[in-house]
Motif scaffolding. Sequence first.
Motif, PDB file in Angstrom:
ATOM      1  N   ASP A   1       0.817  -1.213   0.000  1.00 25.32           N
ATOM      2  CA  ASP A   1       0.000   0.000   0.000  1.00 25.32           C
ATOM      3  C   ASP A   1       0.854   1.267   0.000  1.00 25.32           C
ATOM      4  N   VAL A   2       2.107   1.162  -0.441  1.00 28.58           N
ATOM      5  CA  VAL A   2       2.986   2.330  -0.501  1.00 28.58           C
ATOM      6  C   VAL A   2       2.425   3.356  -1.481  1.00 28.58           C
ATOM      7  N   LYS A   3       2.503   4.622  -1.098  1.00 27.86           N
ATOM      8  CA  LYS A   3       2.075   5.710  -1.964  1.00 27.86           C
ATOM      9  C   LYS A   3       3.222   6.699  -2.104  1.00 27.86           C
ATOM     10  N   LEU A   4       3.406   7.233  -3.308  1.00 28.44           N
ATOM     11  CA  LEU A   4       4.480   8.183  -3.588  1.00 28.44           C
ATOM     12  C   LEU A   4       3.895   9.556  -3.902  1.00 28.44           C
ATOM     13  N   ILE A   5       4.414  10.577  -3.219  1.00 28.64           N
ATOM     14  CA  ILE A   5       4.062  11.969  -3.510  1.00 28.64           C
ATOM     15  C   ILE A   5       5.261  12.618  -4.168  1.00 28.64           C
ATOM     16  N   MET A   6       5.139  12.961  -5.454  1.00 31.76           N
ATOM     17  CA  MET A   6       6.203  13.659  -6.173  1.00 31.76           C
ATOM     18  C   MET A   6       5.969  15.158  -6.053  1.00 31.76           C
ATOM     19  N   VAL A   7       6.968  15.876  -5.586  1.00 31.52           N
ATOM     20  CA  VAL A   7       6.884  17.329  -5.449  1.00 31.52           C
ATOM     21  C   VAL A   7       8.074  17.928  -6.173  1.00 31.52           C
ATOM     22  N   GLY A   8       7.820  18.822  -7.114  1.00 26.49           N
ATOM     23  CA  GLY A   8       8.946  19.400  -7.842  1.00 26.49           C
ATOM     24  C   GLY A   8       8.579  20.647  -8.597  1.00 26.49           C
ATOM     25  N   GLY A   9       9.607  21.341  -9.062  1.00 29.73           N
ATOM     26  CA  GLY A   9       9.412  22.555  -9.844  1.00 29.73           C
ATOM     27  C   GLY A   9       9.518  22.269 -11.325  1.00 29.73           C
ATOM     28  N   ALA A  10       8.724  22.985 -12.103  1.00 33.89           N
ATOM     29  CA  ALA A  10       8.774  22.904 -13.563  1.00 33.89           C
ATOM     30  C   ALA A  10       8.752  24.330 -14.091  1.00 33.89           C
ATOM     31  N   SER A  11       9.866  24.784 -14.647  1.00 36.14           N
ATOM     32  CA  SER A  11       9.983  26.182 -15.063  1.00 36.14           C
ATOM     33  C   SER A  11      10.074  26.360 -16.565  1.00 36.14           C
TER      34      SER A  11
ATOM     35  N   ALA B   1       3.978  15.688 -17.886  1.00 40.52           N
ATOM     36  CA  ALA B   1       2.896  15.043 -18.641  1.00 40.52           C
ATOM     37  C   ALA B   1       3.266  13.604 -18.994  1.00 40.52           C
ATOM     38  N   ALA B   2       4.525  13.386 -19.375  1.00 44.21           N
ATOM     39  CA  ALA B   2       4.971  12.033 -19.714  1.00 44.21           C
ATOM     40  C   ALA B   2       4.931  11.121 -18.489  1.00 44.21           C
ATOM     41  N   LEU B   3       5.244  11.661 -17.323  1.00 44.47           N
ATOM     42  CA  LEU B   3       5.174  10.871 -16.092  1.00 44.47           C
ATOM     43  C   LEU B   3       3.741  10.424 -15.808  1.00 44.47           C
ATOM     44  N   ARG B   4       2.802  11.315 -16.033  1.00 42.43           N
ATOM     45  CA  ARG B   4       1.392  10.966 -15.803  1.00 42.43           C
ATOM     46  C   ARG B   4       0.946   9.848 -16.749  1.00 42.43           C
ATOM     47  N   VAL B   5       1.409   9.934 -18.002  1.00 31.13           N
ATOM     48  CA  VAL B   5       1.064   8.895 -18.971  1.00 31.13           C
ATOM     49  C   VAL B   5       1.676   7.561 -18.546  1.00 31.13           C
ATOM     50  N   ARG B   6       2.944   7.599 -18.158  1.00 33.56           N
ATOM     51  CA  ARG B   6       3.621   6.362 -17.753  1.00 33.56           C
ATOM     52  C   ARG B   6       2.972   5.763 -16.516  1.00 33.56           C
ATOM     53  N   ALA B   7       2.559   6.605 -15.588  1.00 33.26           N
ATOM     54  CA  ALA B   7       1.886   6.109 -14.385  1.00 33.26           C
ATOM     55  C   ALA B   7       0.624   5.344 -14.759  1.00 33.26           C
ATOM     56  N   GLY B   8      -0.099   5.872 -15.735  1.00 36.92           N
ATOM     57  CA  GLY B   8      -1.298   5.170 -16.195  1.00 36.92           C
ATOM     58  C   GLY B   8      -0.968   3.822 -16.793  1.00 36.92           C
ATOM     59  N   GLU B   9       0.113   3.760 -17.566  1.00 35.29           N
ATOM     60  CA  GLU B   9       0.520   2.497 -18.166  1.00 35.29           C
ATOM     61  C   GLU B   9       0.908   1.465 -17.108  1.00 35.29           C
ATOM     62  N   LEU B  10       1.457   1.945 -15.981  1.00 32.59           N
ATOM     63  CA  LEU B  10       1.871   1.047 -14.898  1.00 32.59           C
ATOM     64  C   LEU B  10       0.737   0.737 -13.931  1.00 32.59           C
ATOM     65  N   GLY B  11      -0.425   1.309 -14.188  1.00 31.81           N
ATOM     66  CA  GLY B  11      -1.567   1.057 -13.314  1.00 31.81           C
ATOM     67  C   GLY B  11      -1.481   1.764 -11.971  1.00 31.81           C
TER      68      GLY B  11
ATOM     69  N   GLY C   1      -2.708   4.504  -9.867  1.00 34.21           N
ATOM     70  CA  GLY C   1      -3.792   5.469  -9.755  1.00 34.21           C
ATOM     71  C   GLY C   1      -3.552   6.463  -8.638  1.00 34.21           C
ATOM     72  N   GLU C   2      -4.621   7.203  -8.291  1.00 30.95           N
ATOM     73  CA  GLU C   2      -4.509   8.237  -7.268  1.00 30.95           C
ATOM     74  C   GLU C   2      -4.198   7.656  -5.896  1.00 30.95           C
TER      75      GLU C   2
END
Length: 499
Positions: free
Chosen positions: A299-309, A318-328, A330-331
């Motif tokens: 039940d591990v959950k990861l919170i990614m926090v970062g800057g995008a300038s 955006a690519a990370l969000r797509v890859r997360a979907g491919e890996l199943g 979810g929120e």
Amino acid sequence: GGARRRPVVGFLHPACLGGGGGERVLWSAVNAIVDRPGPDVEVVIYAAWSAAFARALGTDALVAGVAADGGVRLELARSTVARQFGLTVPGGVRCVDLKTAWLLNPRLYPRFTLLLQSLAAIPVAAEALYRYPPSVLVDTAGHPFCAFLASALSPPLPVAAYVHYPVISTDMLAVVAARTPQFNHSATVSRSRLLSGVKLAYYRRFAALYGAAGARTTVAMANSTWTAAHVRSLWRPRPPYPLTVYPPAELRSLLCLPLRRQRHLMASIGQYRPEKRHALQLEVLAALRAGSPTAAAADVKLIMVGGASTPADHARVAALRVRAGELGLGEDALDIRVNVGRAEVVGVLGGVGIVLHTMVDEHFGIGVVEALAAGAVVVAHDSGGVATDIVGGGVDAATATGGSGCSAAAASAAAPAAIHRGVLVSGRGEGEVAAWAAGVRAVLRLDTDAYVGVQTRARQCVGRFGEEAFTAGFLGAMGGLVDDALATVGGGGARRKRQ
């Protein structure tokens, strides 16, 4: 009209409101110079202020440049720096807008990027020196080629450099020589003996130029012993330089956070850049959650926090969000946050049990320091300043036994108490996901007493990374240059009050 009576300390930092660790060093250094005891000096920030103002307004940079006079720029800096770092910006700082800063954009140079971007710093520095000549130039953004220009003036202009990372290093040369694919060494090039040979020759010649520029720097500071070793080998500065001056971490709000944590919550703190390897973190998270439902990591959950300038940074998100979907993922497994304020970062660090830091050869790792201060247990790569100075290096003042981390393999096999200040993961490439997952599982298996012991030892080692330690180190390195500048103009005036 008339000659200026105060010496001018000018900071060259085109992306001064970028929100990264380099910007925290900049604004802490500005405060250190302004608040130092002794005669007053004038502080100037040479930066792409029009571009920064445009981002803040969401408008055209040209329109923003017309609107953003010096006072407006200073107010923008104050509000932005307070939100990003919780730091104040002193009144009276002069903001000089660099019209040529666009030349530093690496996207302009798809080939020979290191060389061309470094050379581009020369006309940018020339504009800065022409627009508002300083008595001392401080490069806090990694543009050492400006020293070529400064040393050619008559008399030569003193240059101080705070090096966050070597533009090129012996490690980079080794990667190319070994034909190892990496984020800055594509698989296409690494597979070709000819292309790798050409790139290695280019790197060696650039390293010689980089060393020649660094040798012209008057005062050199480095953010870790790892960075200092590389700078020493390439620049060959006169002793005692480079001086190791650790970056300032904001510790007060972190050291008071409770140690009681939700162990299954992980965080990753860092800008969305290729070298941070966020995609690897997704693979590790998926591997952890792939175990049986009763496993500790399920039940591990990861919170990614970062800057995008930049647009490229946002594209990576955006690519990370797509890859997360491919890996199943979810929120319930992943929460990606972009450009959050300081208060939210502190809130995240105060709630998570583990911080994952996957960058290889991280030059220092201020996010790692903040994680340790907050009470999270760090799982990081066994390289760079993270290994030599933070998790695996330095001296633990409380025990006086030194402080080593613990490799993922050892942590996986040894008693839980073997983890001292965190877990260091070795290796790259094939099998790396499994090694990172093993490191996280080792932390999850710690009993409460052992876990609190790791938290306590980690907190005991972070004092040398605080704002006060940085101020003392920075002023110690800069004192001679500032004193010489004061002597040249005949002293200074009364102290300026902070506004």
